[in-house]
Every structure is written in structure tokens, then in C-alpha cells.
Design an enzyme around this catalytic site. Sequence first.
Site, PDB file in Angstrom:
ATOM      1  N   SER A 151       0.828  -1.199   0.000  1.00 21.95           N
ATOM      2  CA  SER A 151       0.000   0.000   0.000  1.00 21.95           C
ATOM      3  C   SER A 151       0.872   1.263   0.000  1.00 21.95           C
ATOM      4  O   SER A 151       1.674   1.471  -0.910  1.00 21.95           O
ATOM      5  CB  SER A 151      -0.964  -0.053   1.188  1.00 21.95           C
ATOM      6  OG  SER A 151      -1.996   0.880   1.051  1.00 21.95           O
ATOM      7  N   HIS A 208      -7.556  -5.733  -0.077  1.00 21.77           N
ATOM      8  CA  HIS A 208      -6.355  -4.929   0.126  1.00 21.77           C
ATOM      9  C   HIS A 208      -5.434  -5.557   1.162  1.00 21.77           C
ATOM     10  O   HIS A 208      -4.218  -5.581   0.996  1.00 21.77           O
ATOM     11  CB  HIS A 208      -6.760  -3.515   0.556  1.00 21.77           C
ATOM     12  CG  HIS A 208      -5.623  -2.548   0.595  1.00 21.77           C
ATOM     13  ND1 HIS A 208      -4.835  -2.287  -0.505  1.00 21.77           N
ATOM     14  CD2 HIS A 208      -5.121  -1.779   1.609  1.00 21.77           C
ATOM     15  CE1 HIS A 208      -3.902  -1.390  -0.178  1.00 21.77           C
ATOM     16  NE2 HIS A 208      -4.057  -1.074   1.097  1.00 21.77           N
ATOM     17  N   ASP A 240      -9.619  -5.469  -4.519  1.00 21.38           N
ATOM     18  CA  ASP A 240      -9.064  -4.470  -3.597  1.00 21.38           C
ATOM     19  C   ASP A 240      -9.976  -3.249  -3.601  1.00 21.38           C
ATOM     20  O   ASP A 240     -10.068  -2.535  -4.597  1.00 21.38           O
ATOM     21  CB  ASP A 240      -7.645  -4.096  -4.045  1.00 21.38           C
ATOM     22  CG  ASP A 240      -6.886  -3.271  -3.013  1.00 21.38           C
ATOM     23  OD1 ASP A 240      -7.512  -2.415  -2.359  1.00 21.38           O
ATOM     24  OD2 ASP A 240      -5.669  -3.467  -2.874  1.00 21.38           O
TER      25      ASP A 240
END
Length: 280
Positions: A102, A260, A231
Site C-alpha cells: 500500500s 487490500h 481491492d
Amino acid sequence: MSNSKLTVDSVIVEDGTRIHFKDWGTGPAVVFSHGWPLQGDAWEDQMIFLASQGYRVIAHDRRGHGLSSQPWGGNDMDTYADDLATLLTALDIKDATLVGHSTGGGEVARYIGRHGSARVKKAVLVGAVPPQMVKSPSNPDGLPMSVFDGIRDGVLNDRSQFFKDLTMPFYGYNRPGAKESQGVRDTFWLQGMQCGIKNAYDCIKQFSETDFTEDLKKIDVPTLIVHGDDDQIVPIGASAHAAVKLVKNATLKVYPGAPHGLPTTHKHQLNADLLAFLKA
């Protein structure tokens, strides 16, 4: 960087901020950069696995996050990358595989963009934000600014509840048939609440608005890109599908139905893919 002061679990960077880290095992180095608003512990499933397989695993808490200092300033992507550079220099890491999830994927890209790959052998971007999250004329597939304004409002108004609510889409627990773990949700909340509110707030702009296009073009080491096609936090279209076109020597692995938070929900699959990529 020459001013850095190293202890067994922290390094003091140029502006006096203490960056906390874990350094386990021996062997080739794998260095992990975590997502927002978490900390190095978010990688524990990968770290215990790889350390047990003969690797040295290192994970730091980004400034303002986890057990690191909570400075008022320096909460920007360039400084995050410089903090990572200070850590790698202080530990004299060579031939590292950098792994970023991320926001951490942005940190890895910006590190190579700013500091080059002299200490880097390979890179892994997992559910990563590059090349850019926010919608703009040059990024028409991005998310509207209103999404990130909503995150800012959540952090300022009631970040404890906001983090609790965020766990549902983060781990895909809001999908039909998903097996929800209250423990995983509690861990996310606990890590999020250890992040300083100013640091958490500032980081939103960094992960959403930073354009990593030129950084990705500078990555000159073998790169694995892993992303879930469900995601809900960093949609795959404007991230992984775009990034793989910009990184010279990149391979994209798409996890069908993965959310995610796949380093947790799909840890066995990711661990196996990381090990294979490290050995390749």
C-alpha cells in the site's frame, strides 16, 4: 545520514526522529515497508515465515507510526524514503529485496527514485498505491478527491471508530461469504491507534496525491507486483495494471477475489510467492 545513531531496535535520523525497527534472522535481507496507518508488525506473517526459511527480515515503523517518534513535520514521501535510506545505511544492508504494501509500496518506489538501487537486488509491490491514487487529468482512472477528503474527515472526527469501520473493506469482510476475524480487525485498530493523529492525517495526502510515475520508471531491478482484483482500498486498475507498464522488469500476479489486506487474508499464498521470487 552520517548523523544517524543506531541501537538494537532504532535509528535516529537527521531531524532527530527515532525510527523503530525489527531485525530478525540471518541470510539475504528482506526489508518491509508497511501500509497506512499500520506499523512493521503488519508484516509479521511474512517475517516469521521468511526468517524461518533462512532470510534476514527487517521492518521499520514509518515516522509517526507504531513505536517510532511522532514528529510534527517531515510526514511526506520524500522524508519517508530518506528515513528508509538512513536505516539501510546504518545497518549496512546490501542486495536487499524491498517489499512494500500500500503506502509502503510508494515508499519503496520513492526510495529507488531518490536513492537508486545500489543496496537493492529486487522489489515487491503488494496492493501498492503507485503510480497515483487520486483522479487527475493525467490519471483519469484514479479515485476522486472526495474519497480522500472523507478519510481525512474520519481521522479528525472519530479516528478510533473510523479505523474500526475501515477494517471491513480493507480485509474484504464486507463481501458475501467472507470469514471475518475479530482478532484481525482488533489488531488493525490497535496499530492504527498507535499512529500519531497528525502523522496519520498528513500521510493521507502522501499516499493519495503523490505521483510515482517517474520513480517507477527508475526501478531497474526485478520487480514482483501482487494485487487483489477485489481491492476496495487501492483499486487494481489505476495501480497495479498501470504500474506494471512503467517498471522495466516487472511481473504482475493478480490474486482473484483478494482484498487490500491480502498479506493477512492470503498470507500463505503471498509467503509462497515471496519465497519463490527471492529464490528465482
